[in-house]
Design an enzyme around this catalytic site. Structure first.
Site, PDB file in Angstrom:
ATOM      1  N   HIS A  44       0.815  -1.209   0.000  1.00  0.00           N
ATOM      2  CA  HIS A  44       0.000   0.000   0.000  1.00  0.00           C
ATOM      3  C   HIS A  44       0.851   1.262   0.000  1.00  0.00           C
ATOM      4  CE1 HIS A  44      -3.766  -2.275   1.589  1.00  0.00           C
ATOM      5  NE2 HIS A  44      -3.745  -2.202   0.286  1.00  0.00           N
ATOM      6  N   ARG A  66     -13.116  20.314  -2.875  1.00  0.00           N
ATOM      7  CA  ARG A  66     -13.991  19.650  -1.909  1.00  0.00           C
ATOM      8  C   ARG A  66     -13.896  20.394  -0.580  1.00  0.00           C
ATOM      9  NH1 ARG A  66     -11.005  15.223  -4.472  1.00  0.00           N
ATOM     10  NH2 ARG A  66     -12.421  13.906  -5.682  1.00  0.00           N
ATOM     11  N   ARG A 104     -17.078  23.287  -4.686  1.00  0.00           N
ATOM     12  CA  ARG A 104     -18.287  22.491  -4.500  1.00  0.00           C
ATOM     13  C   ARG A 104     -18.829  22.740  -3.099  1.00  0.00           C
ATOM     14  NH1 ARG A 104     -17.791  16.071  -4.725  1.00  0.00           N
ATOM     15  NH2 ARG A 104     -16.838  16.412  -2.686  1.00  0.00           N
ATOM     16  N   GLU A 127     -24.646  13.870 -11.311  1.00  0.00           N
ATOM     17  CA  GLU A 127     -24.238  12.566 -10.790  1.00  0.00           C
ATOM     18  C   GLU A 127     -25.428  11.663 -10.482  1.00  0.00           C
ATOM     19  OE1 GLU A 127     -21.912  13.420  -7.298  1.00  0.00           O
ATOM     20  OE2 GLU A 127     -23.124  15.176  -6.825  1.00  0.00           O
ATOM     21  N   ASN A 132     -18.053   9.260 -10.519  1.00  0.00           N
ATOM     22  CA  ASN A 132     -18.051   8.238  -9.462  1.00  0.00           C
ATOM     23  C   ASN A 132     -19.479   7.872  -9.064  1.00  0.00           C
ATOM     24  OD1 ASN A 132     -15.341   8.744  -9.631  1.00  0.00           O
ATOM     25  ND2 ASN A 132     -15.143   9.614  -7.592  1.00  0.00           N
ATOM     26  N   ASP A 133     -20.245   8.868  -8.672  1.00  0.00           N
ATOM     27  CA  ASP A 133     -21.620   8.595  -8.255  1.00  0.00           C
ATOM     28  C   ASP A 133     -22.521   8.297  -9.446  1.00  0.00           C
ATOM     29  OD1 ASP A 133     -21.638   8.517  -5.515  1.00  0.00           O
ATOM     30  OD2 ASP A 133     -21.917  10.667  -5.263  1.00  0.00           O
ATOM     31  N   ARG A 147     -20.275   1.516  -4.683  1.00  0.00           N
ATOM     32  CA  ARG A 147     -18.861   1.567  -5.048  1.00  0.00           C
ATOM     33  C   ARG A 147     -17.936   1.271  -3.882  1.00  0.00           C
ATOM     34  NH1 ARG A 147     -16.980   7.231  -4.423  1.00  0.00           N
ATOM     35  NH2 ARG A 147     -18.726   8.601  -3.930  1.00  0.00           N
ATOM     36  N   CYS A 154     -15.415  15.726 -13.387  1.00  0.00           N
ATOM     37  CA  CYS A 154     -14.651  15.884 -12.146  1.00  0.00           C
ATOM     38  C   CYS A 154     -14.548  14.603 -11.338  1.00  0.00           C
ATOM     39  CB  CYS A 154     -15.229  17.009 -11.281  1.00  0.00           C
ATOM     40  SG  CYS A 154     -16.839  16.642 -10.584  1.00  0.00           S
TER      41      CYS A 154
END
Length: 567
Positions: free
Chosen positions: A198, A295, A330, A428, A451-452, A462, A499
């Site tokens: 990792h 974010r 955002r 999204e 992603n969403d 996810r 994004c």
């Protein structure tokens, strides 16, 4: 010492670096050595309480790391720390230690050491390198538990306060990697580990050259003050005293990147996703053209809600540093996989479909109002856009715009300076994508959160590793919805960007360019590779249309990938 001396290891993160060495002290295996004789008498109940308290503190730290990596790099990398948190609730780990405390009346430290040592021995005994690397994860969690049991701070490992350094470590855990100030780390040299560790994954993620598995002659290497490493070929050698340099694998073709920067700007803006002002050095390092996704959740994840002035300061730092490029802020996107203790949100059965993001803000206008005021004030510093996440209906958008306008009016009446804002929304939710043509009439831009959008389009959690194969960004239905949104934006005369994690996927760049996507925003370390891909791209209008049609004509994600690789 001869300058041609060479230590061979495994290159796990591309690039070269040369500089002064800082040796990371505190091998986690040594931290686990606990003597039962240090405890004169054992109260099992008290030991269980101590262990539970340590587990709680460790979970808080791991959640912090998880949220930091999620904000900076996305869900895939945050899962490293999600897996570590799962260890804390594993009956065969902490649960087994609790059982031994009850049965044998031994200290919490000793019980955890016994259980972890058995797990580490078992994992290291498996032939598969992947499972051998997971032994370090167990040691990482054990080390944090022992630190918290001892009441020690998990500080930044006494890293030097100034300067750029090569980090030399007997082993490097994910927690150690993430806690270091990555903008001042030139490279990593680690005695143990492999490509699947990792720490190696995180080094690649942050674009830091790294060599691991340097076992032969380690003691001699550890005594050097200046070292040079090559993360591609996996070697380490003595460096020239006073010479400090770094060229990551992502920006090794810096001349080409510089030559194509102007071309890239004319075709598509390549911006960065950031989670807090500390990410700015990475944005500059990888030549981000502003911030496409700022974010703001990091401000709300402490034990108190941020004041308006605190928010103004945090937003202004990024806006000023990125000018003349635009910073897209955002609004608060708490809920789902992101928690905020200060908000004391109720537990939901299905948080990804619950009260989160804009829904939460509209239910708590007093919190939303403070953030909107802060954004207006910070916008006076430089070019700023604002976007609302998780919009599902036109009514939600209109209400958010109403509150945004009211916040501006308040500030003007109070005598504050305010900037100009373009207003956009994240697409999204499938309903918003389907209704994009109507929503486009109310905003200045769309930013597609892949992603969403992928999660909701395919009905796949996810975060559920058992469904990882079904979470397909390349799925024709997902790409088809992106194409629909792009067409609606162009028809309405507004710009559209990406994004989500797909924004940093160089394989998708031709498809996005063919659609007319104006901006790609991604993890900073992905910028050079996407920039080079875009610079090599050239096709006529009819070829763009043909590519889009061929991609959308595919029946499976595998077909899409095959087609994209053939370009």
């Amino acid at each position: 010492m001869a300058q041609d001396k060479l230590w061979q290891g495994i290159g796990v993160s591309a690039g070269r670096a040369c500089g002064q060495v800082w040796v990371l002290q505190g091998d986690t295996s040594k931290l686990s050595a606990v003597e039962a004789t240090s405890f004169s008498s054992i109260d099992s109940e008290q030991e269980l309480i101590r262990l539970q308290q340590a587990v709680g503190l460790t979970e808080i730290n791991l959640t912090k790391y998880e949220q930091q990596v999620r904000a900076e790099q996305g869900e895939e990398f945050a899962r490293i720390f999600t897996a570590h948190k799962l260890l804390l609730s594993d009956p065969s780990f902490v649960g087994e230690a609790q059982a031994r405390i009850k049965a044998k009346a031994i200290p919490a430290e000793q019980a955890m050491q016994q259980v972890a040592t058995e797990a580490i021995t078992m994992l290291k005994g498996i032939a598969d390198p992947y499972f051998q690397e997971r032994a370090v994860d167990v040691q990482d969690v054990l080390a944090q538990l022992l630190q918290n049991l001892a009441g020690k701070d998990n500080a930044e490992l006494s890293f030097p306060a100034t300067g750029l350094w090569l980090v030399l470590a007997d082993e490097l855990t994910p927690a150690q990697t993430i806690s270091l100030p990555k903008e001042r780390v030139l490279g990593f040299i680690v005695r143990t580990g492999g490509k699947t560790s990792h720490a190696a994954i995180l080094a690649r993620t942050y674009g830091i050259p790294a060599v691991v598995g340097v076992k032969a002659g380690w003691e001699e290497l550890a005594n050097l003050q200046w070292v040079e490493l090559d993360g591609d070929e996996g070697w380490v050698r003595p460096g020239t005293v006073g010479i400090t340099s770094a060229a990551t694998g992502n920006d090794a073709d810096s001349a080409e990147a510089e030559d194509t920067l102007e071309l890239t700007t004319s075709q598509m803006i390549l911006a960065a996703n950031v989670g807090n002002p500390n990410d700015l050095p990475l944005v500059h390092k990888f030549k981000g053209q502003g911030v496409g996704l700022y974010r703001t959740e990091f401000l709300f994840m402490g034990d108190h809600l941020p004041s308006e002035n605190e928010q103004v300061e945090a937003y202004s730092k990024v806006i000023a540093a990125c000018a003349p490029y635009v910073t897209v802020i955002r609004t608060l996107d708490i809920g789902g996989d992101k928690k905020a203790p200060a908000l004391q949100l109720p537990v939901e059965q299905n948080p990804f479909l619950g009260v989160r993001a804009l829904r939460l803000c509209l239910q708590h206008p007093e919190i939303f109002r403070v953030q909107l005021r802060a954004i207006w004030r910070a916008a006076a510093v430089g070019p700023t856009d604002v976007m609302f996440p998780m919009v599902a209906t036109l009514e939600e958008l209109l209400k958010a715009k109403e509150l945004l306008g009211a916040a501006r009016m308040e500030l003007v009446n109070e005598g504050y300076s305010v900037g100009e804002l373009q207003v956009g929304i994240m697409i999204e939710i499938p309903a918003a994508a389907w209704n994009a043509a109507k929503l486009a009439k109310e905003v200045d831009f769309f930013s597609i959160g892949t992603n969403d959008l992928t999660q909701y389009m395919l009905a796949v959690d996810r975060e559920n590793s058992a469904l990882a194969e079904l979470y397909q960004t390349y799925h024709p239905a997902v790409l088809g919805m992106i194409a629909r949104v792009s067409a609606a934006a162009i028809q309405a005369g507004i710009w559209v960007g990406i994004c989500g994690e797909a924004g940093g996927d160089s394989l998708l760049v031709p498809f996005f360019a063919a659609l007319g996507i104006k901006e790609l925003s991604m993890a900073p370390s992905s910028l050079p590779k996407v920039r080079r891909t875009l610079a090599r791209l050239s096709f006529a209008a009819h070829e763009k249309q043909q590519l889009v049609e061929e991609i959308l004509d595919c029946a499976t994600a595998e077909e899409v990938v095959t087609k994209l690789k053939s370009i």
